[in-house]
Design a protein around this motif. Structure first.
Motif, PDB file in Angstrom:
ATOM      1  N   UNK A 263       8.490   0.537  11.993  1.00 18.34           N
ATOM      2  CA  UNK A 263       7.997  -0.428  11.417  1.00 18.34           C
ATOM      3  C   UNK A 263       8.331  -0.607  10.010  1.00 18.34           C
TER       4      UNK A 263
ATOM      5  N   UNK B  36       3.715   4.419  17.712  1.00 13.75           N
ATOM      6  CA  UNK B  36       5.318   3.834  17.445  1.00 13.75           C
ATOM      7  C   UNK B  36       5.991   4.864  16.352  1.00 13.75           C
TER       8      UNK B  36
ATOM      9  N   UNK C 185       6.870  19.278   3.417  1.00 13.82           N
ATOM     10  CA  UNK C 185       8.335  19.997   3.457  1.00 13.82           C
ATOM     11  C   UNK C 185       8.175  21.275   3.467  1.00 13.82           C
TER      12      UNK C 185
ATOM     13  N   UNK D 251       8.060   7.558  -0.072  1.00 13.15           N
ATOM     14  CA  UNK D 251       7.672   9.169   0.049  1.00 13.15           C
ATOM     15  C   UNK D 251       8.826   9.974  -0.507  1.00 13.15           C
ATOM     16  N   UNK D 252      10.157   9.828   0.112  1.00 11.12           N
ATOM     17  CA  UNK D 252      11.259  10.320  -0.292  1.00 11.12           C
ATOM     18  C   UNK D 252      11.910  10.438  -1.748  1.00 11.12           C
TER      19      UNK D 252
ATOM     20  N   UNK E 296       7.193   3.534   3.587  1.00 11.43           N
ATOM     21  CA  UNK E 296       6.643   4.712   3.128  1.00 11.43           C
ATOM     22  C   UNK E 296       7.418   5.880   3.150  1.00 11.43           C
ATOM     23  N   UNK E 297       8.335   5.920   4.092  1.00 11.81           N
ATOM     24  CA  UNK E 297       9.132   7.105   4.069  1.00 11.81           C
ATOM     25  C   UNK E 297      10.074   7.025   2.892  1.00 11.81           C
TER      26      UNK E 297
ATOM     27  N   UNK F 282       5.646  -0.020  -8.171  1.00 11.01           N
ATOM     28  CA  UNK F 282       4.856  -1.269  -8.454  1.00 11.01           C
ATOM     29  C   UNK F 282       5.659  -2.260  -8.246  1.00 11.01           C
TER      30      UNK F 282
ATOM     31  N   UNK G 176       1.050  12.283  -3.379  1.00  9.70           N
ATOM     32  CA  UNK G 176       0.826  10.890  -3.584  1.00  9.70           C
ATOM     33  C   UNK G 176       0.179  10.650  -4.992  1.00  9.70           C
ATOM     34  N   UNK G 177       0.168   9.417  -5.576  1.00  7.67           N
ATOM     35  CA  UNK G 177      -0.202   8.925  -6.672  1.00  7.67           C
ATOM     36  C   UNK G 177      -1.608   9.334  -6.921  1.00  7.67           C
TER      37      UNK G 177
ATOM     38  N   UNK H 270      -3.807   6.548  -6.611  1.00  9.66           N
ATOM     39  CA  UNK H 270      -3.975   5.700  -5.244  1.00  9.66           C
ATOM     40  C   UNK H 270      -3.494   6.496  -4.197  1.00  9.66           C
ATOM     41  N   UNK H 271      -4.162   7.508  -3.868  1.00  5.12           N
ATOM     42  CA  UNK H 271      -3.734   8.300  -2.614  1.00  5.12           C
ATOM     43  C   UNK H 271      -3.727   8.105  -1.333  1.00  5.12           C
TER      44      UNK H 271
ATOM     45  N   UNK I 271       0.756  -1.116   0.052  1.00  4.98           N
ATOM     46  CA  UNK I 271      -0.012   0.084  -0.086  1.00  4.98           C
ATOM     47  C   UNK I 271       0.885   1.344  -0.028  1.00  4.98           C
TER      48      UNK I 271
ATOM     49  N   UNK J 191      -3.065  -4.436   2.484  1.00  6.75           N
ATOM     50  CA  UNK J 191      -3.000  -3.776   1.116  1.00  6.75           C
ATOM     51  C   UNK J 191      -3.871  -2.749   0.752  1.00  6.75           C
ATOM     52  N   UNK J 192      -5.041  -3.137   1.360  1.00  8.11           N
ATOM     53  CA  UNK J 192      -6.124  -2.150   1.177  1.00  8.11           C
ATOM     54  C   UNK J 192      -6.331  -1.352  -0.071  1.00  8.11           C
ATOM     55  N   UNK J 193      -6.228  -2.243  -1.275  1.00  9.66           N
ATOM     56  CA  UNK J 193      -6.571  -1.721  -2.340  1.00  9.66           C
ATOM     57  C   UNK J 193      -5.497  -1.774  -3.428  1.00  9.66           C
ATOM     58  N   UNK J 194      -4.193  -2.237  -2.811  1.00  6.62           N
ATOM     59  CA  UNK J 194      -3.151  -2.226  -3.498  1.00  6.62           C
ATOM     60  C   UNK J 194      -2.877  -3.851  -3.705  1.00  6.62           C
TER      61      UNK J 194
ATOM     62  N   UNK K  62       5.410   9.834   8.150  1.00  3.07           N
ATOM     63  CA  UNK K  62       5.708  10.778   7.100  1.00  3.07           C
ATOM     64  C   UNK K  62       5.809  12.227   7.826  1.00  3.07           C
TER      65      UNK K  62
ATOM     66  N   UNK L 145       2.527   1.600  -3.588  1.00  6.72           N
ATOM     67  CA  UNK L 145       1.417   2.288  -4.555  1.00  6.72           C
ATOM     68  C   UNK L 145       1.041   3.726  -4.384  1.00  6.72           C
ATOM     69  N   UNK L 146       0.879   4.013  -3.045  1.00  7.88           N
ATOM     70  CA  UNK L 146       0.565   5.556  -2.896  1.00  7.88           C
ATOM     71  C   UNK L 146       1.580   6.429  -3.548  1.00  7.88           C
ATOM     72  N   UNK L 147       2.945   5.948  -3.638  1.00  6.03           N
ATOM     73  CA  UNK L 147       3.973   6.889  -3.998  1.00  6.03           C
ATOM     74  C   UNK L 147       4.261   6.339  -5.624  1.00  6.03           C
ATOM     75  N   UNK L 148       3.419   5.370  -6.238  1.00  7.93           N
ATOM     76  CA  UNK L 148       3.671   5.322  -7.505  1.00  7.93           C
ATOM     77  C   UNK L 148       4.555   4.118  -7.935  1.00  7.93           C
TER      78      UNK L 148
END
Lengths: 277, 277
Positions: free
Chosen positions: A138, B17, B88, A148-149, A144-145, A25, B130-131, B134-135, A17, A44-47, B145, A20-23
């Motif tokens: 985690x 966390x 940012x 995102x970066x 995710x970080x 695959x 985000x994408x 799928x955002x 997930x 995954x909630x949709x991914x 983040x 996918x939020x950051x494009x």
């Protein structure tokens, strides 16, 4: 993204997930404990597509096949064999390396991260700065970080194109220029030659290490050295250099000759000292 | 960090966390569906102290009590009443605002984010790019983040100190200077006066809005206007200005006078037109 030996399937789903939020695959899983798994799908909630296309591998070398640049995530700033950067420092290079071929971002297990052997397959380490008193992100949060970066860096990224020489022009190469172009074949000659700089893939680099280790055994180098430790140091050296395909040919050629020379020496010694077994 | 109406307790634990890895401690929960909960504790994975110290609130106004700057997280770039920045872009200002008092980072529910009413309590919106296809970041991933960006920004952050006037010096105030210092009491006079610039707390600003709405009703302004919509627009206006404590006194004084004036008008009208009821 390559996740090694992930224990909890929920983390695999959450990582998918996050990607996918950051494009992103392409997910590779090295020996996941449970996969596919209902918990992974739930998180995954949709991914689901990222999970469905995930490639399950039996070894790190299988996962890194064809990869030209591997980045190892590390929570600890231990005495590791490669340079370590922050995500923000590393992402421009990661994007640049994708010009040459696939880049792997490698994550270890929830409990203990990457093994030293896994770290040794990478050319760069990345550490997400965290509170020293509680630094365990985690794994899906770390994905995710990083994703995102990478995504933020990609927004402002312009690939660095290798400097090309003009095919025609007033500045004709001098003899010194010819010598320089011999040393730097990748920038010499026509513009089409620029594409000939080929970074070696993961499996080619591993092939070199295997050849190197075998050779060092054969020539008796390891009798006074700790082989594992020495190989780590050699990996460190070559990781920094970012070996090219052609350079691996040269190095392996040298190793082959060294073995043959050694074999000749042994043979001659045996001939000259028939009494020594 | 303020989480509003979180559905899954696991997300609360994972958020705790994520916070702790980045050195954040203060968690506020507005009407969480399940809390405390074993799943929250399991997902906190060692950040139990953050969960234990979490403050459960019955309303957003309770959670924002004493807060001087509220940032609303939004996944949608909808027609919202406040400016929206990337994490940012926003973090330097967030750090600067902490010089004046507590700053709230406000997260909505897993399914639908923040309500328009909740958004209206904030002075700034933040959207994690985000994408578009799928955002939907997981809420704990979003907390990770944001906490990470805050932590990275804090590494290189130096607070902007308000310009102070010299207590003694050649440049004595002229009569124009005196007039200016009357308009800007917070920077006039001795250096100790600098600390007198006090941004209004959340509850003081809400008090103003309530007073304003009541007054607009009383003076009959809402007969041709949609009250809810108009109040959103007024919130937008005042959110941009970052009201100071003293300014709220002035504005509320104006409202009181306006109501009294209106009451006098009504009284006189009733006296002059005894036949109209």
């Amino acid at each position: 993204m390559v996740l090694s030996h992930t224990t909890h399937p929920g983390n695999i789903g959450a990582a998918a997930r996050a990607m996918k939020t950051m494009g992103l695959r392409h997910l590779y899983l090295i020996n996941p404990r449970h996969f596919p798994d209902a918990q992974a799908t739930a998180m995954a909630a949709g991914a689901d597509d990222v999970l469905q296309d995930a490639v399950v591998c039996g070894s790190i070398d299988e996962a890194l096949q064809g990869v030209v640049f591997t980045v190892a995530m590390t929570a600890r700033l231990r005495d590791i064999s490669i340079a370590v950067q922050t995500p923000r420092e590393a992402m421009p290079q990661v994007l640049q390396e994708t010009q040459a071929g696939p880049v792997a971002l490698l994550f270890g297990t929830e409990m203990s991260g990457l093994t030293n052997e896994e770290m040794g397959k990478a050319q760069l380490g990345v550490n997400i700065p965290a509170d020293p008193a509680f630094s365990s992100l985690n794994i899906a949060a770390a994905v995710q970080v990083i994703a995102y970066e990478l995504s933020v860096a990609a927004q402002s990224y312009a690939p660095v194109v290798p400097q090309m020489r003009p095919r025609h022009g007033a500045a004709q190469p001098t003899s010194a220029g010819v010598a320089a172009s011999h040393l730097l074949p990748q920038t010499a000659g026509s513009a089409s030659n620029v594409s000939k700089v080929r970074p070696a893939t993961h499996e080619r680099v591993e092939g070199l290490y295997a050849h190197l280790e075998k050779t060092l055994f054969e020539i008796g180098f390891f009798t006074t050295q700790n082989p594992a430790r020495l190989m780590q140091r050699l990996r460190r050296l070559y990781s920094r250099t970012r070996l090219e395909d052609e350079e691996i040919n040269i190095l392996r050629g040298m190793l082959t000759v060294a073995t043959e020379y050694n074999a000749r020496l042994k043979k001659r010694y045996a001939e000259e000292h028939p009494d020594v077994q």
